[in-house]
Write a protein that holds these residues in place. Structure first.
Motif, PDB file in Angstrom:
ATOM      1  N   PRO A   1     -13.689   6.274 -33.791  1.00  0.00           N
ATOM      2  CA  PRO A   1     -12.417   6.955 -34.068  1.00  0.00           C
ATOM      3  C   PRO A   1     -11.421   6.739 -32.935  1.00  0.00           C
ATOM      4  N   ARG A   2     -10.205   6.398 -33.318  1.00  0.00           N
ATOM      5  CA  ARG A   2      -9.130   6.099 -32.357  1.00  0.00           C
ATOM      6  C   ARG A   2      -9.535   5.006 -31.366  1.00  0.00           C
ATOM      7  N   GLY A   3     -10.398   4.123 -31.828  1.00  0.00           N
ATOM      8  CA  GLY A   3     -10.812   2.993 -31.007  1.00  0.00           C
ATOM      9  C   GLY A   3     -11.765   3.339 -29.883  1.00  0.00           C
ATOM     10  N   ARG A   4     -12.340   4.542 -29.905  1.00  0.00           N
ATOM     11  CA  ARG A   4     -13.213   4.982 -28.826  1.00  0.00           C
ATOM     12  C   ARG A   4     -14.674   4.970 -29.265  1.00  0.00           C
ATOM     13  N   TRP A   5     -15.519   4.440 -28.396  1.00  0.00           N
ATOM     14  CA  TRP A   5     -16.947   4.440 -28.672  1.00  0.00           C
ATOM     15  C   TRP A   5     -17.510   5.841 -28.488  1.00  0.00           C
ATOM     16  N   ARG A   6     -18.356   6.241 -29.424  1.00  0.00           N
ATOM     17  CA  ARG A   6     -18.993   7.557 -29.369  1.00  0.00           C
ATOM     18  C   ARG A   6     -20.510   7.455 -29.191  1.00  0.00           C
ATOM     19  N   CYS A   7     -21.015   6.233 -29.076  1.00  0.00           N
ATOM     20  CA  CYS A   7     -22.460   6.057 -28.907  1.00  0.00           C
ATOM     21  C   CYS A   7     -22.731   4.715 -28.232  1.00  0.00           C
ATOM     22  N   ASN A   8     -23.921   4.587 -27.695  1.00  0.00           N
ATOM     23  CA  ASN A   8     -24.338   3.384 -26.980  1.00  0.00           C
ATOM     24  C   ASN A   8     -25.143   2.486 -27.917  1.00  0.00           C
ATOM     25  N   ILE A   9     -24.457   1.524 -28.525  1.00  0.00           N
ATOM     26  CA  ILE A   9     -25.107   0.523 -29.367  1.00  0.00           C
ATOM     27  C   ILE A   9     -24.628  -0.860 -28.925  1.00  0.00           C
ATOM     28  N   TRP A  10     -25.012  -1.892 -29.637  1.00  0.00           N
ATOM     29  CA  TRP A  10     -24.676  -3.268 -29.274  1.00  0.00           C
ATOM     30  C   TRP A  10     -23.271  -3.620 -29.734  1.00  0.00           C
ATOM     31  N   GLN A  11     -22.525  -4.272 -28.859  1.00  0.00           N
ATOM     32  CA  GLN A  11     -21.250  -4.881 -29.256  1.00  0.00           C
ATOM     33  C   GLN A  11     -21.300  -6.369 -28.944  1.00  0.00           C
ATOM     34  N   GLY A  12     -20.834  -7.169 -29.871  1.00  0.00           N
ATOM     35  CA  GLY A  12     -20.853  -8.612 -29.666  1.00  0.00           C
ATOM     36  C   GLY A  12     -21.736  -9.293 -30.681  1.00  0.00           C
ATOM     37  N   ARG A  13     -22.352 -10.380 -30.269  1.00  0.00           N
ATOM     38  CA  ARG A  13     -23.186 -11.202 -31.157  1.00  0.00           C
ATOM     39  C   ARG A  13     -24.652 -11.003 -30.777  1.00  0.00           C
ATOM     40  N   PHE A  14     -25.344 -10.219 -31.596  1.00  0.00           N
ATOM     41  CA  PHE A  14     -26.744  -9.923 -31.298  1.00  0.00           C
ATOM     42  C   PHE A  14     -27.619 -11.117 -31.624  1.00  0.00           C
ATOM     43  N   PRO A  15     -28.598 -11.459 -30.786  1.00  0.00           N
ATOM     44  CA  PRO A  15     -29.006 -10.805 -29.534  1.00  0.00           C
ATOM     45  C   PRO A  15     -28.617 -11.589 -28.287  1.00  0.00           C
ATOM     46  N   VAL A  16     -27.590 -12.410 -28.378  1.00  0.00           N
ATOM     47  CA  VAL A  16     -27.305 -13.332 -27.270  1.00  0.00           C
ATOM     48  C   VAL A  16     -26.086 -12.967 -26.439  1.00  0.00           C
ATOM     49  N   GLU A  17     -25.201 -12.147 -26.986  1.00  0.00           N
ATOM     50  CA  GLU A  17     -23.971 -11.838 -26.249  1.00  0.00           C
ATOM     51  C   GLU A  17     -23.580 -10.384 -26.489  1.00  0.00           C
ATOM     52  N   ASN A  18     -23.480  -9.620 -25.399  1.00  0.00           N
ATOM     53  CA  ASN A  18     -23.048  -8.229 -25.484  1.00  0.00           C
ATOM     54  C   ASN A  18     -21.754  -8.102 -24.700  1.00  0.00           C
ATOM     55  N   SER A  19     -20.693  -7.730 -25.369  1.00  0.00           N
ATOM     56  CA  SER A  19     -19.381  -7.601 -24.726  1.00  0.00           C
ATOM     57  C   SER A  19     -19.290  -6.387 -23.811  1.00  0.00           C
ATOM     58  N   LEU A  20     -20.269  -5.477 -23.915  1.00  0.00           N
ATOM     59  CA  LEU A  20     -20.319  -4.271 -23.082  1.00  0.00           C
ATOM     60  C   LEU A  20     -19.086  -3.391 -23.257  1.00  0.00           C
ATOM     61  N   ASP A  21     -18.528  -3.383 -24.462  1.00  0.00           N
ATOM     62  CA  ASP A  21     -17.346  -2.554 -24.715  1.00  0.00           C
ATOM     63  C   ASP A  21     -17.613  -1.080 -24.432  1.00  0.00           C
ATOM     64  N   ASP A  22     -18.858  -0.634 -24.648  1.00  0.00           N
ATOM     65  CA  ASP A  22     -19.174   0.772 -24.387  1.00  0.00           C
ATOM     66  C   ASP A  22     -19.663   0.996 -22.958  1.00  0.00           C
TER      67      ASP A  22
END
Length: 296
Positions: free
Chosen positions: A175-196
């Motif tokens: 919501p409103r572009g904000r992460w509310r939980c710690n999950i994977w962002q990016g291309r699983f399982p090789v790249e995590n953008s670490l947005d959270d």
């Protein structure tokens, strides 16, 4: 079906979850068929208590110091570590899992050394303990005078009083572009953008709690529940305080983890289910504790 406002009296790190009824299961029919998230069915629960957070490394260390307990991963001498988190000696990799190549079986990986030899929890005291089996969680609960939550209790609490929402904060993931939980962002399982902000675990009080004051019921680490797992249990589940099948070969896990991504595992929804054998441990599995009734 919305629940009454929570009573925030706490006991030993727990919050009181009020009695109420709710519709358990996935109203969006977004779950995996083998997980058995349908049919949606009514459940009624008495009041109970639930830890505000997953059990932390610091809390588990207190238990180990008091009892001398050794986890099953420590006894076995190996546990599962996510490949991008592993920075140790390649010789410590005992096996690669063909069905899930992002998992490495690493020698001496355990709750004290989450990524194997050379790693530690010195700066992760307020992170959830990991590499704990269902049996380990039971041992901690017995020592602490608590118990594991039932699957129904877990989902009811995770919803935080929201009726049939995807998440404990509503239907929108960010919501409103904000992460509310710690999950994977990016291309699983090789790249995590670490947005959270996190590749693996986050501190247990990251993000915001739900309306029952419970932190991170979605993502971060899988949480063991008391129940045996059955994909067809919902079709026969009793309305009053369901406790799962009488027997099985896997125990329920809830909440998803930092590795969940909608491309392969969208089990961070509050209705989502998974399971594992009670002697299984990994770097993304932890637990929180429950208690019956009124505060002591």
């Amino acid at each position: 079906m919305s629940a009454p406002a929570p009573d925030r009296r706490s006991t030993r790190g727990q919050l009181r979850v009020p009695a109420g009824s709710f519709l358990m299961g996935d109203p969006f029919d977004e779950g995996y068929r083998d997980d058995g998230e349908i049919p949606v069915h009514e459940v009624e629960l008495p009041a109970f208590h639930l830890d505000a957070t997953a059990v932390t490394n610091a809390q588990f260390a207190t238990f180990v110091k008091a009892t001398g307990y050794r986890t099953e991963a420590e006894e076995l001498g190996v546990s599962a570590v996510f490949h991008l988190a592993f920075e140790g000696n390649p010789a410590d990799v005992v096996q690669r899992v063909a069905e899930a190549p992002w998992w490495l079986a690493v020698a001496d990986a355990c709750w004290r050394a989450p990524e194997g030899p050379g790693s530690d929890i010195a700066r992760r005291q307020n992170h959830p303990v990991v590499h704990v089996t269902w049996n380990d969680a039971q041992a901690y609960c017995a020592w602490a005078g608590k118990r594991l939550p039932t699957e129904a209790e877990w989902e009811y609490a995770a919803r935080g009083g929201l009726a049939q929402a995807r998440f404990g904060w509503g239907d929108e993931l960010t919501p409103r572009g904000r992460w509310r939980c710690n999950i994977w962002q990016g291309r699983f399982p090789v790249e995590n953008s670490l947005d959270d902000g996190f590749l693996t675990t986050a501190p247990v009080k990251s993000y915001a709690p739900n309306d029952y004051g419970l932190w991170q019921m979605s993502g971060n680490v899988w949480e063991w529940c008391a129940d045996w797992f059955s994909a067809d249990y919902y079709a026969q589940s009793p309305v009053q305080s369901p406790r799962g099948p009488e027997a099985g070969d896997r125990r329920v896990m809830r909440g998803g983890s930092y590795l969940c991504h909608d491309s392969y595992c969208h089990r961070y929804r509050v209705a989502a289910r998974s399971a594992n054998t009670p002697d299984s441990a990994s770097a993304n599995t932890g637990f929180r504790c429950a208690n019956d009734g009124e505060p002591g």
